[in-house]
Design an enzyme around this catalytic site. Structure first.
Site, PDB file in Angstrom:
ATOM      1  N   HIS A 150      -4.013 -46.276  18.482  1.00  0.00           N
ATOM      2  CA  HIS A 150      -3.616 -45.443  19.623  1.00  0.00           C
ATOM      3  C   HIS A 150      -2.459 -46.020  20.441  1.00  0.00           C
ATOM      4  O   HIS A 150      -1.903 -45.344  21.293  1.00  0.00           O
ATOM      5  CB  HIS A 150      -4.834 -45.089  20.471  1.00  0.00           C
ATOM      6  CG  HIS A 150      -5.780 -44.237  19.663  1.00  0.00           C
ATOM      7  ND1 HIS A 150      -5.379 -43.077  19.048  1.00  0.00           N
ATOM      8  CD2 HIS A 150      -7.078 -44.435  19.304  1.00  0.00           C
ATOM      9  CE1 HIS A 150      -6.387 -42.564  18.359  1.00  0.00           C
ATOM     10  NE2 HIS A 150      -7.428 -43.375  18.494  1.00  0.00           N
TER      11      HIS A 150
ATOM     12  N   ARG B 148      -2.719 -42.812   8.139  1.00  0.00           N
ATOM     13  CA  ARG B 148      -3.173 -41.468   7.737  1.00  0.00           C
ATOM     14  C   ARG B 148      -2.114 -40.813   6.873  1.00  0.00           C
ATOM     15  O   ARG B 148      -0.917 -41.108   6.987  1.00  0.00           O
ATOM     16  CB  ARG B 148      -3.446 -40.616   8.978  1.00  0.00           C
ATOM     17  CG  ARG B 148      -4.601 -41.126   9.814  1.00  0.00           C
ATOM     18  CD  ARG B 148      -4.900 -40.163  10.941  1.00  0.00           C
ATOM     19  NE  ARG B 148      -5.682 -39.044  10.472  1.00  0.00           N
ATOM     20  CZ  ARG B 148      -6.982 -38.878  10.677  1.00  0.00           C
ATOM     21  NH1 ARG B 148      -7.654 -39.762  11.379  1.00  0.00           N
ATOM     22  NH2 ARG B 148      -7.609 -37.828  10.199  1.00  0.00           N
TER      23      ARG B 148
ATOM     24  N   THR C 153     -11.601 -39.569  12.625  1.00  0.00           N
ATOM     25  CA  THR C 153     -12.528 -39.501  11.495  1.00  0.00           C
ATOM     26  C   THR C 153     -13.869 -38.921  11.970  1.00  0.00           C
ATOM     27  O   THR C 153     -14.469 -39.456  12.898  1.00  0.00           O
ATOM     28  CB  THR C 153     -12.750 -40.917  10.922  1.00  0.00           C
ATOM     29  OG1 THR C 153     -11.478 -41.549  10.835  1.00  0.00           O
ATOM     30  CG2 THR C 153     -13.384 -40.856   9.558  1.00  0.00           C
TER      31      THR C 153
ATOM     32  N   ASN D  73      -8.809 -51.880  16.656  1.00  0.00           N
ATOM     33  CA  ASN D  73      -7.994 -50.847  16.019  1.00  0.00           C
ATOM     34  C   ASN D  73      -6.848 -50.485  16.981  1.00  0.00           C
ATOM     35  O   ASN D  73      -7.099 -50.083  18.125  1.00  0.00           O
ATOM     36  CB  ASN D  73      -8.892 -49.633  15.736  1.00  0.00           C
ATOM     37  CG  ASN D  73      -8.138 -48.500  15.095  1.00  0.00           C
ATOM     38  OD1 ASN D  73      -7.038 -48.166  15.517  1.00  0.00           O
ATOM     39  ND2 ASN D  73      -8.729 -47.887  14.097  1.00  0.00           N
TER      40      ASN D  73
ATOM     41  N   GLU E  26      -7.403 -49.056   7.151  1.00  0.00           N
ATOM     42  CA  GLU E  26      -8.267 -47.879   6.977  1.00  0.00           C
ATOM     43  C   GLU E  26      -7.462 -46.833   6.245  1.00  0.00           C
ATOM     44  O   GLU E  26      -6.294 -46.582   6.599  1.00  0.00           O
ATOM     45  CB  GLU E  26      -8.596 -47.327   8.353  1.00  0.00           C
ATOM     46  CG  GLU E  26     -10.026 -47.495   8.760  1.00  0.00           C
ATOM     47  CD  GLU E  26     -10.240 -46.844  10.099  1.00  0.00           C
ATOM     48  OE1 GLU E  26      -9.892 -45.664  10.268  1.00  0.00           O
ATOM     49  OE2 GLU E  26     -10.737 -47.530  10.986  1.00  0.00           O
TER      50      GLU E  26
ATOM     51  N   ARG F 272       0.279 -39.559  11.625  1.00  0.00           N
ATOM     52  CA  ARG F 272       0.340 -39.121  13.026  1.00  0.00           C
ATOM     53  C   ARG F 272       0.476 -40.284  14.016  1.00  0.00           C
ATOM     54  O   ARG F 272       0.946 -40.122  15.101  1.00  0.00           O
ATOM     55  CB  ARG F 272      -0.865 -38.258  13.379  1.00  0.00           C
ATOM     56  CG  ARG F 272      -2.169 -39.017  13.395  1.00  0.00           C
ATOM     57  CD  ARG F 272      -3.293 -38.153  13.864  1.00  0.00           C
ATOM     58  NE  ARG F 272      -3.632 -37.127  12.893  1.00  0.00           N
ATOM     59  CZ  ARG F 272      -4.806 -36.492  12.885  1.00  0.00           C
ATOM     60  NH1 ARG F 272      -5.699 -36.747  13.810  1.00  0.00           N
ATOM     61  NH2 ARG F 272      -5.073 -35.603  11.960  1.00  0.00           N
TER      62      ARG F 272
ATOM     63  N   HIS G 143      -5.119 -47.415  10.730  1.00  0.00           N
ATOM     64  CA  HIS G 143      -5.419 -46.316   9.804  1.00  0.00           C
ATOM     65  C   HIS G 143      -4.095 -45.633   9.460  1.00  0.00           C
ATOM     66  O   HIS G 143      -3.497 -44.977  10.308  1.00  0.00           O
ATOM     67  CB  HIS G 143      -6.373 -45.331  10.516  1.00  0.00           C
ATOM     68  CG  HIS G 143      -6.853 -44.223   9.633  1.00  0.00           C
ATOM     69  ND1 HIS G 143      -7.811 -43.325  10.040  1.00  0.00           N
ATOM     70  CD2 HIS G 143      -6.519 -43.857   8.369  1.00  0.00           C
ATOM     71  CE1 HIS G 143      -8.043 -42.453   9.065  1.00  0.00           C
ATOM     72  NE2 HIS G 143      -7.268 -42.751   8.055  1.00  0.00           N
TER      73      HIS G 143
ATOM     74  N   GLU H 154     -19.158 -49.991   6.489  1.00  0.00           N
ATOM     75  CA  GLU H 154     -18.989 -49.835   7.930  1.00  0.00           C
ATOM     76  C   GLU H 154     -19.835 -48.650   8.336  1.00  0.00           C
ATOM     77  O   GLU H 154     -19.611 -47.516   7.888  1.00  0.00           O
ATOM     78  CB  GLU H 154     -17.520 -49.586   8.304  1.00  0.00           C
ATOM     79  CG  GLU H 154     -17.379 -49.426   9.823  1.00  0.00           C
ATOM     80  CD  GLU H 154     -15.945 -49.196  10.288  1.00  0.00           C
ATOM     81  OE1 GLU H 154     -15.002 -49.610   9.590  1.00  0.00           O
ATOM     82  OE2 GLU H 154     -15.789 -48.592  11.356  1.00  0.00           O
TER      83      GLU H 154
ATOM     84  N   HIS I 237     -16.761 -46.717  15.486  1.00  0.00           N
ATOM     85  CA  HIS I 237     -16.413 -45.353  15.876  1.00  0.00           C
ATOM     86  C   HIS I 237     -17.117 -44.976  17.174  1.00  0.00           C
ATOM     87  O   HIS I 237     -18.331 -44.969  17.237  1.00  0.00           O
ATOM     88  CB  HIS I 237     -16.730 -44.310  14.794  1.00  0.00           C
ATOM     89  CG  HIS I 237     -15.737 -43.190  14.854  1.00  0.00           C
ATOM     90  ND1 HIS I 237     -15.769 -42.232  15.833  1.00  0.00           N
ATOM     91  CD2 HIS I 237     -14.652 -42.926  14.101  1.00  0.00           C
ATOM     92  CE1 HIS I 237     -14.756 -41.413  15.660  1.00  0.00           C
ATOM     93  NE2 HIS I 237     -14.045 -41.816  14.623  1.00  0.00           N
TER      94      HIS I 237
HETATM   95  N1  PXP Z   1     -13.967 -47.186  12.237  1.00  0.00           N
HETATM   96  C1  PXP Z   1     -13.428 -46.139  11.560  1.00  0.00           C
HETATM   97  C2  PXP Z   1     -13.737 -45.989  10.123  1.00  0.00           C
HETATM   98  C3  PXP Z   1     -12.582 -45.226  12.211  1.00  0.00           C
HETATM   99  O1  PXP Z   1     -12.051 -44.214  11.517  1.00  0.00           O
HETATM  100  C4  PXP Z   1     -12.255 -45.455  13.560  1.00  0.00           C
HETATM  101  C5  PXP Z   1     -11.292 -44.537  14.246  1.00  0.00           C
HETATM  102  O2  PXP Z   1     -10.035 -44.738  13.749  1.00  0.00           O
HETATM  103  C6  PXP Z   1     -12.848 -46.544  14.214  1.00  0.00           C
HETATM  104  C7  PXP Z   1     -13.709 -47.382  13.530  1.00  0.00           C
HETATM  105  C8  PXP Z   1     -12.577 -46.853  15.636  1.00  0.00           C
HETATM  106  O3  PXP Z   1     -13.115 -45.829  16.416  1.00  0.00           O
HETATM  107  P1  PXP Z   1     -12.756 -45.749  17.944  1.00  0.00           P
HETATM  108  O4  PXP Z   1     -11.274 -45.565  18.045  1.00  0.00           O
HETATM  109  O5  PXP Z   1     -13.536 -44.547  18.405  1.00  0.00           O
HETATM  110  O6  PXP Z   1     -13.221 -47.020  18.564  1.00  0.00           O
END
Ligand code: PXP
Length: 391
Positions: free
Chosen positions: A162, A197, A253, A159, A222, A201, A195, A303, A343
């Site tokens: 960030h 959003r 999330t 992901n 996402e 953001r 994601h 997931e 997550h």
């Molecule tokens: N899966 C989902 C559904 C999420 O919302 C997120 C965070 O955006 C992640 C995985 C990844 O989580 P992390 O950034 O804590 O690894």
């Protein structure tokens, strides 16, 4: 067949106990049902042996059937309890010149066969029947293991939200999540997740449109099941979307989707996304009701939310939440759903997932990007790929 494990020893790695238990249950080829496995040391085993059988000292395995006697009426799916002492198993393994895991596997088969009505104490023919069944199960485990070596290795999807978070701190054009996605793919990521959003953001519409063109592996969008975002998904058509709950105020999330509470609307959304040729994943807590509801609304993938496990402060709590994830993953697989997890996963807490074959993909963002600040994105992704491949 499900197994609830209460592990109170430290002689065998808990992940190995899970792995052996799953292999044994699979090889027994029994359908519906539930058993409890209690794994202890000799002191506890001696207590059970004395209390329930009036015998002194520890033993290797005890089986208490819930299909016979006083408790047989309670629940036809409850097979009973197996208790194994890994201390005795360890001693017996040393004497036989085999590994403790091999001995544990034998004892588990032995205990489970007792629960299934096999015996060896009353007649020779019964003893032979039990021995033959034991050999059959062990041979099947070997065959299953050979087949499993051809099984898919779990995948890592990265992901890159960030990267965009850092960019949006200045609202300029670097660092770019599109470039980051390319680097992550070159380092071995087998999927890219963003994601989009509603408050934009971090990821922007432009990122999504560009990633659709540049991602070579698999782009996973996402998103909240919100009309504006659904329309964007239908326009971009990534191969896969993950529906997540979204609250404006949250940092990230927080919980899984309430699929049960929104069956009708979700069924409709899944249908629309399917029409756009997208596979649909639902981000859910490892709650059997939510998992079953996900199947009902037509999801292809679930997931499992690993955030609560990742945030657990105490080991006991972490293990309890992990076991919930394991049970959820296995239920998902039995329902013929593909299962992924994500997550809060990082370079340390991911290790507990070793041997959990029901999970095909891990979705990881923050910990990789955080590490990338120090060691570079290429290395941070490579290190996580290596960890995931070992699971
Ligand atoms: N899966 C989902 C559904 C999420 O919302 C997120 C965070 O955006 C992640 C995985 C990844 O989580 P992390 O950034 O804590 O690894």
């Amino acid at each position: 067949m499900e197994i609830q494990i209460n592990n109170q020893q430290n002689r065998i790695d808990p992940a190995e106990i899970w792995k052996i238990s799953r292999q044994v249950l699979k090889a027994l080829r029994i359908g519906e049902g539930e058993v409890s496995l209690l794994v202890v040391g000799d002191q506890a085993m001696a207590r059970y042996n004395q209390r329930y059988l009036g015998r002194r000292g520890p033993t290797n395995v005890l089986a208490f059937s819930m299909q016979e006697g006083l408790f047989s009426e309670i629940n036809p799916h409850l097979w009973g309890d197996v208790v194994i002492s890994t201390e005795t198993a360890g001693r017996e393994a040393r004497e036989a010149g085999i590994s403790i895991n091999q001995r544990f596997q034998f004892l588990l088969i032995h205990g489970l066969l007792h629960l299934l009505g096999y015996d060896h104490e009353y007649s020779e023919s019964e003893t032979r029947r039990m021995e033959a069944k034991t050999e059959e199960v062990m041979a099947r485990i070997e065959t299953d293991n050979k087949e499993d070596t051809n099984m898919q290795i779990p995948r890592l999807a990265v992901n890159v939200d960030h990267i965009a978070t850092v960019r949006q701190a200045r609202k300029i054009n670097e660092p770019d999540p599109v470039i980051a996605a390319g680097i992550a793919e070159l380092a071995g990521a087998e999927g890219i997740i963003v994601h989009l959003r509603e408050d934009r953001r971090h990821i922007q519409d432009r990122d999504l449109f560009m990633l659709k063109e540049t991602v070579k592996t698999k782009l996973n969008l996402e998103m909240a099941a919100a009309e504006e975002i659904i329309r964007i998904a239908l326009k971009v058509r990534p191969p896969m979307v993950t529906l997540v709950p979204e609250k404006r105020q949250e940092l990230t999330t927080e919980g899984g989707l309430d699929v049960r509470g929104h069956r009708k609307a979700l069924k409709e959304t899944v249908k629309r996304l399917h029409k756009g040729k997208m596979a649909v994943s639902l981000f859910v807590d490892a709650d059997p009701e939510q998992i079953r509801a996900s199947k009902e609304v037509g999801a292809d993938i679930i997931e499992l939310h690993t955030g609560h496990y990742a945030e657990a402060k105490k080991e006991k709590e972490a293990q309890r939440l992990f076991e919930r994830i394991v049970a959820g993953a296995e239920l998902g697989a039995r329902l013929d759903l593909k299962v992924s997890a994500g997550h809060g996963l990082n370079y340390i807490n991911i290790r507990r997932f070793q041997g959990l074959e029901a999970i095909e993909e891990y979705s990881i963002g923050h910990s990789i990007i955080a590490r990338a600040v120090y060691v570079g994105l290429d290395q941070a992704v490579r290190e996580m790929v290596a960890l995931v491949e070992q699971l």
